[in-house]
Design a protein around this motif. Sequence first.
Motif, PDB file in Angstrom:
ATOM      1  N   LEU A  34       2.793  -5.183   1.555  1.00 16.38           N
ATOM      2  CA  LEU A  34       1.502  -5.680   2.036  1.00 16.38           C
ATOM      3  C   LEU A  34       1.423  -7.199   1.951  1.00 16.38           C
ATOM      4  O   LEU A  34       0.866  -7.850   2.832  1.00 16.38           O
ATOM      5  N   PHE A  35       1.986  -7.767   0.896  1.00 18.04           N
ATOM      6  CA  PHE A  35       1.929  -9.208   0.686  1.00 18.04           C
ATOM      7  C   PHE A  35       2.625  -9.974   1.817  1.00 18.04           C
ATOM      8  O   PHE A  35       2.126 -10.987   2.280  1.00 18.04           O
ATOM      9  N   VAL A  36       3.769  -9.479   2.267  1.00 13.52           N
ATOM     10  CA  VAL A  36       4.526 -10.215   3.292  1.00 13.52           C
ATOM     11  C   VAL A  36       4.220  -9.750   4.713  1.00 13.52           C
ATOM     12  O   VAL A  36       4.697 -10.351   5.669  1.00 13.52           O
ATOM     13  N   SER A  37       3.418  -8.714   4.851  1.00 17.73           N
ATOM     14  CA  SER A  37       3.116  -8.188   6.180  1.00 17.73           C
ATOM     15  C   SER A  37       2.257  -9.167   6.974  1.00 17.73           C
ATOM     16  O   SER A  37       1.333  -9.783   6.446  1.00 17.73           O
ATOM     17  N   GLU A  38       2.572  -9.274   8.255  1.00 18.39           N
ATOM     18  CA  GLU A  38       1.818 -10.166   9.145  1.00 18.39           C
ATOM     19  C   GLU A  38       0.434  -9.622   9.467  1.00 18.39           C
ATOM     20  O   GLU A  38      -0.444 -10.367   9.873  1.00 18.39           O
ATOM     21  N   LYS A  39       0.266  -8.320   9.302  1.00 16.64           N
ATOM     22  CA  LYS A  39      -1.004  -7.684   9.654  1.00 16.64           C
ATOM     23  C   LYS A  39      -1.314  -6.604   8.620  1.00 16.64           C
ATOM     24  O   LYS A  39      -0.423  -6.144   7.909  1.00 16.64           O
ATOM     25  N   PRO A  40      -2.579  -6.200   8.535  1.00 15.52           N
ATOM     26  CA  PRO A  40      -2.912  -5.094   7.635  1.00 15.52           C
ATOM     27  C   PRO A  40      -2.152  -3.835   8.043  1.00 15.52           C
ATOM     28  O   PRO A  40      -1.869  -3.618   9.224  1.00 15.52           O
ATOM     29  N   LEU A  41      -1.804  -3.016   7.053  1.00 18.77           N
ATOM     30  CA  LEU A  41      -1.053  -1.787   7.306  1.00 18.77           C
ATOM     31  C   LEU A  41      -1.858  -0.579   6.865  1.00 18.77           C
ATOM     32  O   LEU A  41      -2.612  -0.644   5.895  1.00 18.77           O
ATOM     33  N   ASN A  42      -1.651   0.535   7.565  1.00 18.12           N
ATOM     34  CA  ASN A  42      -2.274   1.781   7.123  1.00 18.12           C
ATOM     35  C   ASN A  42      -1.248   2.556   6.296  1.00 18.12           C
ATOM     36  O   ASN A  42      -0.072   2.194   6.219  1.00 18.12           O
ATOM     37  N   ALA A  43      -1.706   3.617   5.678  1.00 16.57           N
ATOM     38  CA  ALA A  43      -0.849   4.390   4.768  1.00 16.57           C
ATOM     39  C   ALA A  43       0.367   4.970   5.483  1.00 16.57           C
ATOM     40  O   ALA A  43       1.466   4.992   4.921  1.00 16.57           O
ATOM     41  N   ASP A  44       0.201   5.442   6.717  1.00 14.51           N
ATOM     42  CA  ASP A  44       1.328   6.008   7.459  1.00 14.51           C
ATOM     43  C   ASP A  44       2.402   4.955   7.729  1.00 14.51           C
ATOM     44  O   ASP A  44       3.594   5.228   7.603  1.00 14.51           O
ATOM     45  N   GLU A  45       1.977   3.748   8.085  1.00 16.96           N
ATOM     46  CA  GLU A  45       2.934   2.666   8.338  1.00 16.96           C
ATOM     47  C   GLU A  45       3.694   2.312   7.065  1.00 16.96           C
ATOM     48  O   GLU A  45       4.901   2.055   7.090  1.00 16.96           O
ATOM     49  N   MET A  46       2.990   2.310   5.950  1.00 15.23           N
ATOM     50  CA  MET A  46       3.633   1.989   4.678  1.00 15.23           C
ATOM     51  C   MET A  46       4.624   3.088   4.291  1.00 15.23           C
ATOM     52  O   MET A  46       5.734   2.791   3.845  1.00 15.23           O
ATOM     53  N   ALA A  47       4.224   4.334   4.461  1.00 13.74           N
ATOM     54  CA  ALA A  47       5.110   5.458   4.123  1.00 13.74           C
ATOM     55  C   ALA A  47       6.381   5.393   4.952  1.00 13.74           C
ATOM     56  O   ALA A  47       7.486   5.591   4.438  1.00 13.74           O
ATOM     57  N   GLU A  48       6.244   5.110   6.235  1.00 16.41           N
ATOM     58  CA  GLU A  48       7.407   5.018   7.122  1.00 16.41           C
ATOM     59  C   GLU A  48       8.312   3.852   6.732  1.00 16.41           C
ATOM     60  O   GLU A  48       9.531   4.003   6.628  1.00 16.41           O
ATOM     61  N   LEU A  50       8.628   2.280   3.861  1.00 16.90           N
ATOM     62  CA  LEU A  50       9.216   2.367   2.526  1.00 16.90           C
ATOM     63  C   LEU A  50       9.966   3.670   2.271  1.00 16.90           C
ATOM     64  O   LEU A  50      10.680   3.792   1.281  1.00 16.90           O
ATOM     65  N   GLY A  51       9.758   4.649   3.139  1.00 19.81           N
ATOM     66  CA  GLY A  51      10.412   5.942   2.948  1.00 19.81           C
ATOM     67  C   GLY A  51       9.789   6.747   1.827  1.00 19.81           C
ATOM     68  O   GLY A  51      10.459   7.564   1.196  1.00 19.81           O
ATOM     69  N   PHE A  52       8.499   6.539   1.559  1.00 14.35           N
ATOM     70  CA  PHE A  52       7.783   7.255   0.516  1.00 14.35           C
ATOM     71  C   PHE A  52       6.925   8.340   1.144  1.00 14.35           C
ATOM     72  O   PHE A  52       6.549   8.254   2.312  1.00 14.35           O
ATOM     73  N   SER A  53       6.567   9.334   0.347  1.00 13.15           N
ATOM     74  CA  SER A  53       5.669  10.372   0.838  1.00 13.15           C
ATOM     75  C   SER A  53       4.272   9.789   1.005  1.00 13.15           C
ATOM     76  O   SER A  53       3.901   8.813   0.344  1.00 13.15           O
ATOM     77  N   ARG A  54       3.512  10.417   1.850  1.00 12.77           N
ATOM     78  CA  ARG A  54       2.135   9.975   2.109  1.00 12.77           C
ATOM     79  C   ARG A  54       1.306  10.076   0.832  1.00 12.77           C
ATOM     80  O   ARG A  54       0.456   9.215   0.556  1.00 12.77           O
ATOM     81  N   SER A  55       1.562  11.113   0.012  1.00 13.44           N
ATOM     82  CA  SER A  55       0.803  11.266  -1.236  1.00 13.44           C
ATOM     83  C   SER A  55       1.140  10.153  -2.226  1.00 13.44           C
ATOM     84  O   SER A  55       0.256   9.659  -2.935  1.00 13.44           O
ATOM     85  N   ASN A  56       2.409   9.739  -2.282  1.00 18.77           N
ATOM     86  CA  ASN A  56       2.784   8.605  -3.140  1.00 18.77           C
ATOM     87  C   ASN A  56       2.064   7.335  -2.699  1.00 18.77           C
ATOM     88  O   ASN A  56       1.595   6.552  -3.535  1.00 18.77           O
ATOM     89  N   ILE A  57       2.013   7.135  -1.408  1.00 16.72           N
ATOM     90  CA  ILE A  57       1.332   5.953  -0.870  1.00 16.72           C
ATOM     91  C   ILE A  57      -0.151   6.005  -1.230  1.00 16.72           C
ATOM     92  O   ILE A  57      -0.718   5.005  -1.687  1.00 16.72           O
ATOM     93  N   SER A  58      -0.785   7.154  -1.061  1.00 10.82           N
ATOM     94  CA  SER A  58      -2.215   7.286  -1.369  1.00 10.82           C
ATOM     95  C   SER A  58      -2.506   6.982  -2.834  1.00 10.82           C
ATOM     96  O   SER A  58      -3.458   6.262  -3.152  1.00 10.82           O
ATOM     97  N   MET A  59      -1.673   7.522  -3.724  1.00 11.74           N
ATOM     98  CA  MET A  59      -1.876   7.260  -5.161  1.00 11.74           C
ATOM     99  C   MET A  59      -1.664   5.777  -5.471  1.00 11.74           C
ATOM    100  O   MET A  59      -2.420   5.188  -6.241  1.00 11.74           O
ATOM    101  N   GLY A  60      -0.630   5.181  -4.883  1.00 13.74           N
ATOM    102  CA  GLY A  60      -0.370   3.767  -5.113  1.00 13.74           C
ATOM    103  C   GLY A  60      -1.490   2.885  -4.595  1.00 13.74           C
ATOM    104  O   GLY A  60      -1.869   1.900  -5.237  1.00 13.74           O
ATOM    105  N   LEU A  61      -2.034   3.230  -3.435  1.00 12.11           N
ATOM    106  CA  LEU A  61      -3.146   2.448  -2.880  1.00 12.11           C
ATOM    107  C   LEU A  61      -4.375   2.531  -3.771  1.00 12.11           C
ATOM    108  O   LEU A  61      -5.070   1.532  -3.969  1.00 12.11           O
ATOM    109  N   LYS A  62      -4.629   3.694  -4.340  1.00 15.02           N
ATOM    110  CA  LYS A  62      -5.766   3.831  -5.261  1.00 15.02           C
ATOM    111  C   LYS A  62      -5.592   2.904  -6.463  1.00 15.02           C
ATOM    112  O   LYS A  62      -6.541   2.269  -6.923  1.00 15.02           O
ATOM    113  N   GLU A  63      -4.363   2.834  -6.965  1.00 14.16           N
ATOM    114  CA  GLU A  63      -4.102   1.951  -8.103  1.00 14.16           C
ATOM    115  C   GLU A  63      -4.294   0.490  -7.716  1.00 14.16           C
ATOM    116  O   GLU A  63      -4.936  -0.279  -8.432  1.00 14.16           O
ATOM    117  N   LEU A  64      -3.768   0.095  -6.556  1.00 16.69           N
ATOM    118  CA  LEU A  64      -3.906  -1.291  -6.114  1.00 16.69           C
ATOM    119  C   LEU A  64      -5.366  -1.657  -5.844  1.00 16.69           C
ATOM    120  O   LEU A  64      -5.798  -2.769  -6.152  1.00 16.69           O
TER     121      LEU A  64
END
Length: 191
Positions: A34-48, A50-64
């Motif tokens: 997210l820090f180096v991204s040129e634009k805001p990202l949604n969870a699906d874009e992040m999962a794709e 980084l190669g992480f599951s959507r649930s991992n992304i959701s939990m990580g976003l809650k923490e952030l």
Amino acid sequence: MNLTPLIQSFVLHFGEMGSHWGINRTVGQMYALLFVSEKPLNADEMAEALGFSRSNISMGLKELVSWRLVKLQHLPGDRREYYSTPEDVWVIFQTLAEERKKREVDPTLTMLRGALLETPSNDADKHAQARMAQMHDLIDLTTSWFSDIQRLDVETLQKLMKLGAQVQKFLELKQKLPAFLGGAESNPDKE
């Protein structure tokens, strides 16, 4: 979304460093992306990316979000939630410092204050309480100093940080000056 080698290197490194900073690898990588991204990202874009599951992304976003390190936003015509980091690195630094203080330092100060109110029942407790008082005083002093620093505007803070070694040399010179001028012996503990 494919990551360039430069971005991938940064994201991987940030993930590895996360464990040293008290966050897990996944959250560290998410933040770096997210820090180096040129634009805001949604969870699906992040999962794709980084190669992480959507649930991992959701939990990580809650923490952030709970750390106030990412901003949630919506884009016109899109129902998905998008995330970005603040643009100003100083805002990120201040937020991170405030959150760490709130989560780590404040509970320690509370515990120490409670322990110092106890009446020691033996010599071991008296010794322990004296040591705790030293720790309390140090933490209290540094948090007071940090609060003062937090109130400075970014430009002043940058100037102060750049002074670093010059301030130390000035203080050393101040300690040596009385002896040089023929006064009493310099005492660094005396102010």
